[in-house]
Design a protein around this motif. Structure first.
Motif, PDB file in Angstrom:
ATOM      1  N   ALA A   1      -1.555  -7.385  -5.190  1.00  0.00           N
ATOM      2  CA  ALA A   1      -1.229  -6.032  -5.654  1.00  0.00           C
ATOM      3  C   ALA A   1       0.110  -6.087  -6.389  1.00  0.00           C
ATOM      4  O   ALA A   1       1.004  -6.842  -6.007  1.00  0.00           O
ATOM      5  CB  ALA A   1      -1.124  -5.082  -4.470  1.00  0.00           C
ATOM      6  N   ILE A   2       0.205  -5.300  -7.465  1.00  0.00           N
ATOM      7  CA  ILE A   2       1.463  -5.216  -8.215  1.00  0.00           C
ATOM      8  C   ILE A   2       1.893  -3.757  -8.204  1.00  0.00           C
ATOM      9  O   ILE A   2       1.089  -2.865  -8.490  1.00  0.00           O
ATOM     10  CB  ILE A   2       1.267  -5.618  -9.707  1.00  0.00           C
TER      11      ILE A   2
ATOM     12  N   GLN B   1       0.846  -1.208   0.000  1.00  0.00           N
ATOM     13  CA  GLN B   1       0.000   0.000   0.000  1.00  0.00           C
ATOM     14  C   GLN B   1       0.874   1.248   0.000  1.00  0.00           C
ATOM     15  O   GLN B   1       0.626   2.216  -0.713  1.00  0.00           O
ATOM     16  CB  GLN B   1      -0.940  -0.015   1.205  1.00  0.00           C
ATOM     17  N   HIS B   2       1.944   1.196   0.798  1.00  0.00           N
ATOM     18  CA  HIS B   2       2.847   2.347   0.885  1.00  0.00           C
ATOM     19  C   HIS B   2       3.522   2.599  -0.467  1.00  0.00           C
ATOM     20  O   HIS B   2       3.554   3.728  -0.961  1.00  0.00           O
ATOM     21  CB  HIS B   2       3.901   2.079   1.968  1.00  0.00           C
ATOM     22  N   LEU B   3       4.041   1.513  -1.068  1.00  0.00           N
ATOM     23  CA  LEU B   3       4.724   1.654  -2.365  1.00  0.00           C
ATOM     24  C   LEU B   3       3.748   2.139  -3.433  1.00  0.00           C
ATOM     25  O   LEU B   3       4.080   2.992  -4.260  1.00  0.00           O
ATOM     26  CB  LEU B   3       5.328   0.321  -2.808  1.00  0.00           C
ATOM     27  N   GLY B   4       2.532   1.596  -3.394  1.00  0.00           N
ATOM     28  CA  GLY B   4       1.533   1.943  -4.406  1.00  0.00           C
ATOM     29  C   GLY B   4       1.053   3.384  -4.297  1.00  0.00           C
ATOM     30  O   GLY B   4       0.513   3.942  -5.254  1.00  0.00           O
ATOM     31  N   SER B   5       1.268   3.998  -3.125  1.00  0.00           N
ATOM     32  CA  SER B   5       0.805   5.380  -2.918  1.00  0.00           C
ATOM     33  C   SER B   5       1.720   6.389  -3.596  1.00  0.00           C
ATOM     34  O   SER B   5       1.433   7.588  -3.607  1.00  0.00           O
ATOM     35  CB  SER B   5       0.748   5.682  -1.418  1.00  0.00           C
ATOM     36  N   GLY B   6       2.844   5.918  -4.141  1.00  0.00           N
ATOM     37  CA  GLY B   6       3.757   6.834  -4.833  1.00  0.00           C
ATOM     38  C   GLY B   6       4.796   7.452  -3.918  1.00  0.00           C
ATOM     39  O   GLY B   6       5.561   8.330  -4.329  1.00  0.00           O
TER      40      GLY B   6
ATOM     41  N   GLY C   1       6.978   4.264  -6.429  1.00  0.00           N
ATOM     42  CA  GLY C   1       6.181   3.200  -7.031  1.00  0.00           C
ATOM     43  C   GLY C   1       4.807   3.686  -7.470  1.00  0.00           C
ATOM     44  O   GLY C   1       4.374   4.781  -7.112  1.00  0.00           O
ATOM     45  N   GLN C   2       4.162   2.868  -8.279  1.00  0.00           N
ATOM     46  CA  GLN C   2       2.738   3.104  -8.573  1.00  0.00           C
ATOM     47  C   GLN C   2       2.055   1.766  -8.766  1.00  0.00           C
ATOM     48  O   GLN C   2       2.666   0.801  -9.243  1.00  0.00           O
ATOM     49  CB  GLN C   2       2.556   3.987  -9.810  1.00  0.00           C
ATOM     50  N   LEU C   3       0.778   1.695  -8.334  1.00  0.00           N
ATOM     51  CA  LEU C   3       0.020   0.449  -8.494  1.00  0.00           C
ATOM     52  C   LEU C   3      -0.224   0.187  -9.971  1.00  0.00           C
ATOM     53  O   LEU C   3      -0.505   1.125 -10.724  1.00  0.00           O
ATOM     54  CB  LEU C   3      -1.321   0.562  -7.786  1.00  0.00           C
ATOM     55  N   VAL C   4      -0.105  -1.071 -10.378  1.00  0.00           N
ATOM     56  CA  VAL C   4      -0.451  -1.442 -11.754  1.00  0.00           C
ATOM     57  C   VAL C   4      -1.885  -1.946 -11.725  1.00  0.00           C
ATOM     58  O   VAL C   4      -2.205  -2.871 -10.966  1.00  0.00           O
ATOM     59  CB  VAL C   4       0.500  -2.545 -12.279  1.00  0.00           C
ATOM     60  N   ASN C   5      -2.758  -1.334 -12.520  1.00  0.00           N
ATOM     61  CA  ASN C   5      -4.184  -1.683 -12.488  1.00  0.00           C
ATOM     62  C   ASN C   5      -4.663  -2.430 -13.721  1.00  0.00           C
ATOM     63  O   ASN C   5      -5.654  -3.153 -13.662  1.00  0.00           O
ATOM     64  CB  ASN C   5      -5.025  -0.409 -12.300  1.00  0.00           C
ATOM     65  N   ASP C   6      -3.940  -2.243 -14.825  1.00  0.00           N
ATOM     66  CA  ASP C   6      -4.368  -2.869 -16.078  1.00  0.00           C
ATOM     67  C   ASP C   6      -4.139  -4.390 -15.990  1.00  0.00           C
ATOM     68  O   ASP C   6      -3.016  -4.841 -15.685  1.00  0.00           O
ATOM     69  CB  ASP C   6      -3.542  -2.256 -17.218  1.00  0.00           C
TER      70      ASP C   6
END
Ligand code: FAD
Length: 217
Positions: A159-160, A79-84, A119-124
């Motif tokens: 999560a990726i 979650q932390h990494l995905g938050s940018g 980082g950013q979450l990959v959603n595709d």
């Protein structure tokens, strides 16, 4: 006039300049990527608002100039990494124990890399599947094609994160010990003990006793 191709390099600045034994620092993409690809894991360092500083070991893959991580959607780290939020990831391979005459000059031969980025979450969905394949291929080429593919429930729970490498350095030591001249004649063994990460003979579990070992193993 013939154009000479310049090697692709990370910009050298205050954040990534190797100061301690600067001659061991390298900034070429190729040098940094070689360490990332060789390392079985990376240590991801974050500054979490609740827990403060923490470094966590993770599997990773590299896709061009991006690092890929996967984990539970509920994971605090993901979650932390995905938050940018900014993070730092370090990688290291030990290539040898360097045994000098003096304890002071004992060292290691190593290849390491320190990487900075957000980082950013990959959603595709197709991208997420590609990223998972990259992690699987890094761990064991051939396994992705052989094992059951992830189902919708498993994909939902995963999560990726993709992290663009903004800045990086590699640091590499190789060769024999560097003893002080006055110690060279001491009757103490000196030299290098080479080391490497190596897989060993696979051990089938109780459900695979009658299944042939796949070629990739
Ligand atoms: C397996 C291994 C074991 C080590 N053991 C020791 C030890 O016991 N004692 C010790 O003093 N040092 C050790 N080192 C070296 C250590 O990683 C640091 O390079 C060194 O301690 C200098 O730290 P510094 O903060 O003064 O670096 P500085 O040179 O001031 O760091 C400035 C910048 O250089 C880059 N950098 C620094 N170190 C590395 C690195 N290793 N790889 C890639 N980029 C880097 C980073 O971007 C950093 O922000 C080891 C390295 C490896 C790979």
């Amino acid at each position: 006039m013939e154009q000479i191709a310049m090697p692709e390099q990370f910009e050298i600045n205050d954040r990534n300049r190797v100061r301690r034994v600067a001659k061991r620092g390298e900034y070429d993409h190729a040098a940094v990527f070689q360490v990332i690809d060789a390392a079985p894991l990376g240590h991801v360092s974050i500054n979490d608002q609740q827990q403060g500083l923490i470094a966590i070991p993770m599997l990773h893959a590299r896709m061009e100039d991006r690092l890929i991580f996967h984990g539970a959607t509920t994971s605090r780290l993901m979650q932390h990494l995905g938050s940018g939020a900014p993070c730092c990831v370090s990688f290291a391979m030990v290539d040898g124990l360097v045994l000098a005459k003096s304890l002071f000059h004992h060292s290691m031969n190593y290849r390491s890399a320190v990487v900075f980025g957000c980082g950013q979450l990959v959603n595709d969905e197709p991208e997420r599947l590609n990223a998972l394949k990259a992690i699987s291929d890094k761990l064991l080429p051939g396994r992705w094609e052989d094992a059951r593919q992830p189902n919708a429930k498993e994909m939902k729970a995963t999560a990726i994160v993709s992290l663009k490498i903004e800045s990086a350095s590699a640091k590499i030591r190789s060769g024999p010990p560097s003893d002080d001249p006055e110690d060279i004649e001491l009757p103490i063994w000196s030299g290098v003990v080479p080391c490497q990460v190596q897989t060993q003979t696979p051990i089938a579990d109780e459900h695979s006793q009658k299944i042939a070992l796949p070629d990739y193993l």
